[in-house]
Design a protein around this motif. Sequence first.
Motif, PDB file in Angstrom:
ATOM      1  N   ARG A 186       0.831  -1.210   0.000  1.00 50.62           N
ATOM      2  CA  ARG A 186       0.000   0.000   0.000  1.00 50.62           C
ATOM      3  C   ARG A 186       0.863   1.257   0.000  1.00 50.62           C
ATOM      4  NH1 ARG A 186      -3.246  -3.272   3.385  1.00 50.62           N
ATOM      5  NH2 ARG A 186      -2.352  -2.390   5.300  1.00 50.62           N
ATOM      6  N   VAL A 187       1.948   1.224   0.769  1.00 49.49           N
ATOM      7  CA  VAL A 187       2.877   2.356   0.781  1.00 49.49           C
ATOM      8  C   VAL A 187       3.474   2.559  -0.607  1.00 49.49           C
ATOM      9  CG1 VAL A 187       5.055   3.235   1.701  1.00 49.49           C
ATOM     10  CG2 VAL A 187       3.431   2.113   3.225  1.00 49.49           C
ATOM     11  N   GLY A 188       3.850   1.475  -1.268  1.00 49.64           N
ATOM     12  CA  GLY A 188       4.416   1.572  -2.609  1.00 49.64           C
ATOM     13  C   GLY A 188       3.470   2.229  -3.586  1.00 49.64           C
ATOM     14  N   ALA A 189       2.186   1.860  -3.525  1.00 45.29           N
ATOM     15  CA  ALA A 189       1.189   2.438  -4.426  1.00 45.29           C
ATOM     16  C   ALA A 189       0.927   3.907  -4.106  1.00 45.29           C
ATOM     17  CB  ALA A 189      -0.102   1.634  -4.352  1.00 45.29           C
ATOM     18  N   GLN A 190       0.886   4.235  -2.821  1.00 45.21           N
ATOM     19  CA  GLN A 190       0.605   5.610  -2.418  1.00 45.21           C
ATOM     20  C   GLN A 190       1.753   6.555  -2.745  1.00 45.21           C
ATOM     21  OE1 GLN A 190      -0.143   4.977   1.735  1.00 45.21           O
ATOM     22  NE2 GLN A 190      -2.167   4.058   1.389  1.00 45.21           N
ATOM     23  N   ALA A 191       2.991   6.061  -2.657  1.00 46.21           N
ATOM     24  CA  ALA A 191       4.166   6.918  -2.819  1.00 46.21           C
ATOM     25  C   ALA A 191       4.882   6.731  -4.146  1.00 46.21           C
ATOM     26  CB  ALA A 191       5.142   6.652  -1.668  1.00 46.21           C
ATOM     27  N   ASP A 192       4.297   5.944  -5.076  1.00 40.99           N
ATOM     28  CA  ASP A 192       4.980   5.606  -6.329  1.00 40.99           C
ATOM     29  C   ASP A 192       6.380   5.074  -6.045  1.00 40.99           C
ATOM     30  OD1 ASP A 192       2.844   6.246  -7.942  1.00 40.99           O
ATOM     31  OD2 ASP A 192       3.562   8.243  -8.468  1.00 40.99           O
ATOM     32  N   LEU A 193       6.444   4.130  -5.124  1.00 39.60           N
ATOM     33  CA  LEU A 193       7.710   3.549  -4.685  1.00 39.60           C
ATOM     34  C   LEU A 193       7.746   2.081  -5.102  1.00 39.60           C
ATOM     35  CD1 LEU A 193      10.329   3.944  -3.013  1.00 39.60           C
ATOM     36  CD2 LEU A 193       9.015   3.255  -0.983  1.00 39.60           C
ATOM     37  N   PRO A 194       8.530   1.720  -6.101  1.00 43.58           N
ATOM     38  CA  PRO A 194       8.580   0.325  -6.571  1.00 43.58           C
ATOM     39  C   PRO A 194       9.048  -0.633  -5.469  1.00 43.58           C
ATOM     40  CG  PRO A 194       9.570   1.797  -8.182  1.00 43.58           C
ATOM     41  CD  PRO A 194       9.365   2.605  -6.932  1.00 43.58           C
ATOM     42  N   ILE A 195       8.335  -1.742  -5.330  1.00 43.79           N
ATOM     43  CA  ILE A 195       8.669  -2.752  -4.329  1.00 43.79           C
ATOM     44  C   ILE A 195       9.040  -4.048  -5.048  1.00 43.79           C
ATOM     45  CG2 ILE A 195       7.922  -3.984  -2.258  1.00 43.79           C
ATOM     46  CD1 ILE A 195       7.775  -0.991  -1.871  1.00 43.79           C
ATOM     47  N   PHE A 196      10.225  -4.574  -4.738  1.00 48.86           N
ATOM     48  CA  PHE A 196      10.689  -5.852  -5.279  1.00 48.86           C
ATOM     49  C   PHE A 196      10.914  -6.820  -4.120  1.00 48.86           C
ATOM     50  CE2 PHE A 196      11.839  -2.602  -8.287  1.00 48.86           C
ATOM     51  CZ  PHE A 196      11.588  -3.174  -9.520  1.00 48.86           C
ATOM     52  N   SER A 197      10.834  -8.115  -4.403  1.00 44.79           N
ATOM     53  CA  SER A 197      10.969  -9.103  -3.330  1.00 44.79           C
ATOM     54  C   SER A 197      11.981 -10.175  -3.688  1.00 44.79           C
ATOM     55  CB  SER A 197       9.615  -9.764  -3.039  1.00 44.79           C
ATOM     56  OG  SER A 197       9.067 -10.340  -4.211  1.00 44.79           O
TER      57      SER A 197
END
Length: 322
Positions: free
Chosen positions: A232-243
């Motif tokens: 949710r943070v990634g979507a709100q802040a345009d922050l790409p999340i990789f795992s």
Amino acid sequence: MRISRIVLAAALGGALAGPALAEEARKTVAITAIVEHPALDATRDGIIAALKEAGFTQGETLTVDYQSAQGNPATAAQIARKFIGERPDVIVPISTPSAQAVVAATRDVPVVFTVVTDPVGAQLVRSMEAPGGNVTGLSDMAPVGEHVDLIAEILPRAKRLGVIYNPGEPNSVTMIGAFKEAAARKGLAVVEATATKSADVQAAGRSLAGKADAVYVPLDNTVVSALEALIRVGAQADLPIFSADTDSVERGTAASLGFDYFELGKQTGAVVARVLKGEKPGDIPVSLASGTNLVVNPKAAEAMGFAIPESVLGRATKVVGK
């Protein structure tokens, strides 16, 4: 203190079998995990599937007792002591914290650990080649260098990579060290944020917004158990999340190159079967998980404000989130 427990045996197995097998023919495998999330659950299911393929069928020749520590190391130790007291034929701890709890509690009950990044560093075995004693297992040390390469390929303008981890998980500390080395070789800076419990993960993600161009989630049980909050943070802040784990891609990270944890469970189950058939764990070398899959989630990437290049999509083993 709540313990999640499932006795994975057919309730009517004995009744339907008539005279059935002699009691001594039935084997008991005790499985425990530090927390429940898709990668660890898939590992457990793979173990059970492999045991069935090896001829150990629940309700007939096998009883499986599964317990989760719900993210609490003290509960993991409690489960370990309980299992030792029950004297199963094999204990299978999934994750480093659970493995450490079990190995610390016994020197004679056979132990086959899995989903442990650094078994030697975690002091579970003397060496990978000759573990000795009553312990062996599987390591899931991830291809961290390839993870950095993948992020750099997808986001060529990225300069700073964020990482979130629990410093109390030795597997995460090992991975973060490897990640920093790999990032440095690519000329990338690493920005750290820590979360000692699942409730801290969202705040840790927010602390990286504006400081990092992308966030990498290692094989950290604390962070993965609260992954949706980070997504949710990634979507709100345009922050790409990789795992690091591929199962997390279906939950909303953008991409990963890693293991199929059900297959890792099957590899583990094959070792458990060898022990059930009489081999000594300490004589079986610790194995590295085999197989790598590239899994991508274009829809998740779009929600985080970027697109996955066609060059990556074209070689993906699996595309999810369409």
